[in-house]
Design an enzyme around this catalytic site. Structure first.
Site, PDB file in Angstrom:
ATOM      1  N   SER A  70       4.260  15.123  78.419  1.00 33.06           N
ATOM      2  CA  SER A  70       5.362  15.616  77.594  1.00 33.06           C
ATOM      3  C   SER A  70       5.955  14.503  76.739  1.00 33.06           C
ATOM      4  O   SER A  70       5.900  13.322  77.081  1.00 33.06           O
ATOM      5  CB  SER A  70       6.465  16.208  78.475  1.00 33.06           C
ATOM      6  OG  SER A  70       5.964  17.282  79.247  1.00 33.06           O
TER       7      SER A  70
HETATM    8  N1  SAH Z   1       5.100  17.187  83.674  1.00 42.24           N
HETATM    9  C1  SAH Z   1       4.065  16.638  82.801  1.00 42.24           C
HETATM   10  C2  SAH Z   1       3.655  17.622  81.738  1.00 42.24           C
HETATM   11  C3  SAH Z   1       2.486  18.338  82.169  1.00 42.24           C
HETATM   12  S1  SAH Z   1       1.834  19.504  81.009  1.00 42.24           S
HETATM   13  C4  SAH Z   1       4.543  15.343  82.188  1.00 42.24           C
HETATM   14  O1  SAH Z   1       5.426  14.717  82.729  1.00 42.24           O
HETATM   15  O2  SAH Z   1       4.019  14.916  81.174  1.00 42.24           O
HETATM   16  C5  SAH Z   1       1.998  20.972  81.981  1.00 42.24           C
HETATM   17  C6  SAH Z   1       1.200  21.034  83.225  1.00 42.24           C
HETATM   18  O3  SAH Z   1       1.469  22.302  83.811  1.00 42.24           O
HETATM   19  C7  SAH Z   1      -0.307  20.968  83.028  1.00 42.24           C
HETATM   20  O4  SAH Z   1      -0.833  19.916  83.782  1.00 42.24           O
HETATM   21  C8  SAH Z   1      -0.802  22.328  83.529  1.00 42.24           C
HETATM   22  O5  SAH Z   1      -2.048  22.271  84.195  1.00 42.24           O
HETATM   23  C9  SAH Z   1       0.306  22.725  84.488  1.00 42.24           C
HETATM   24  N2  SAH Z   1       0.386  24.154  84.771  1.00 42.24           N
HETATM   25  C10 SAH Z   1       0.216  25.205  83.925  1.00 42.24           C
HETATM   26  N3  SAH Z   1       0.358  26.370  84.584  1.00 42.24           N
HETATM   27  C11 SAH Z   1       0.622  26.062  85.890  1.00 42.24           C
HETATM   28  C12 SAH Z   1       0.867  26.828  87.057  1.00 42.24           C
HETATM   29  N4  SAH Z   1       0.848  28.152  87.051  1.00 42.24           N
HETATM   30  N5  SAH Z   1       1.090  26.172  88.219  1.00 42.24           N
HETATM   31  C13 SAH Z   1       1.112  24.809  88.259  1.00 42.24           C
HETATM   32  N6  SAH Z   1       0.887  24.033  87.186  1.00 42.24           N
HETATM   33  C14 SAH Z   1       0.658  24.644  86.007  1.00 42.24           C
END
Ligand code: SAH
Length: 221
Positions: A70
């Site tokens: 993010s």
């Molecule tokens: N928190 C991260 C951002 C990750 S992007 C940061 O600090 O940069 C969002 C993440 O959510 C991805 O890795 C994706 O695989 C996950 N995601 C999407 N749908 C999901 C679900 N139903 N359960 C768990 N994780 C999920």
């Protein structure tokens, strides 16, 4: 050696990070605890080495598997929105990804449970959090759409991927007296960051602005 890696050089140095902190301040981030975390968490260790020179730009970057780390402003804003309103003991994060948001939040709350649906990402996140000495986080490879019931209720839930509508299961796992959910909601290109605060069976919704997240996807990969 690990210390030198964490401290960074050139485009990952303290000076470069300070520029990012300044930018977030200009954009309205006020909580010094949050700004301190942006300063101290080595974001360059959460991205591919080829991208490390861009790690302190205020932008999302690819982390593989079609996912992103993010944007720092968004991580800071979400963390600030979580912390407003008192101490947090038990927090759920949905969407661990590379673990950057987890690392930013970890010392500011007592305990984080974090769920990710892509196995290689959560394995990598586990290694990084360990390398950084972060011990108050438990990780789980699972679909976070339904929360993580074992440790509910949560003082706060933060979701870092966007569903089209707020999952009911997450609302049900909020602490009845003031539990809050920070979640981006909506289709690609028209997502809004929401804070939903629970008072027993009432859920107060606040809009925190437009955002752009990868979609929340049901099931595991
Ligand atoms: N928190 C991260 C951002 C990750 S992007 C940061 O600090 O940069 C969002 C993440 O959510 C991805 O890795 C994706 O695989 C996950 N995601 C999407 N749908 C999901 C679900 N139903 N359960 C768990 N994780 C999920």
């Amino acid at each position: 050696m690990a210390d030198a890696r964490h401290a960074g050089i050139g485009m990952t140095s303290a000076r470069t990070r300070e520029r990012l902190v300044l930018r977030l301040r200009e954009q309205g981030i006020k909580d010094e605890r949050v700004l301190d975390r942006v300063r101290n968490v080595p974001r360059h260790l959460f991205v591919d080495e080829a991208l490390s020179s861009r790690a302190y730009e205020d932008t999302a970057l690819p982390i593989g598997f079609g996912q992103t780390i993010s944007q720092p402003y968004v991580v800071a804003r979400m963390t600030e929105a979580l912390l407003e309103g008192g101490e947090l003991f038990n927090v759920l994060e949905v969407g661990t990804g590379c673990g950057y948001q987890t690392a930013v939040l970890s010392p500011l709350v007592a305990r984080i449970s974090s769920v990710e649906r892509i196995k290689p990402l959560i394995d990598r996140a586990r290694d990084r959090l360990k390398e950084l000495g972060i011990k108050n986080v438990r990780l789980r490879y699972a679909d976070g759409t339904v929360g993580w019931k074992t440790h509910a209720p949560y003082d706060a839930i933060v979701v870092t991927a966007a569903p089209l509508v707020v999952p009911q299961g997450l609302l049900a796992q909020l602490a009845p007296k003031g539990g809050r959910l920070i979640i981006p909601v909506g289709p690609d290109g028209a997502q809004e960051l929401l804070r939903i605060t629970r008072r027993d069976e009432h859920f107060l919704r606040e809009k925190l602005g437009g955002v752009s997240f990868v979609p929340l996807v049901g099931g595991t990969a």
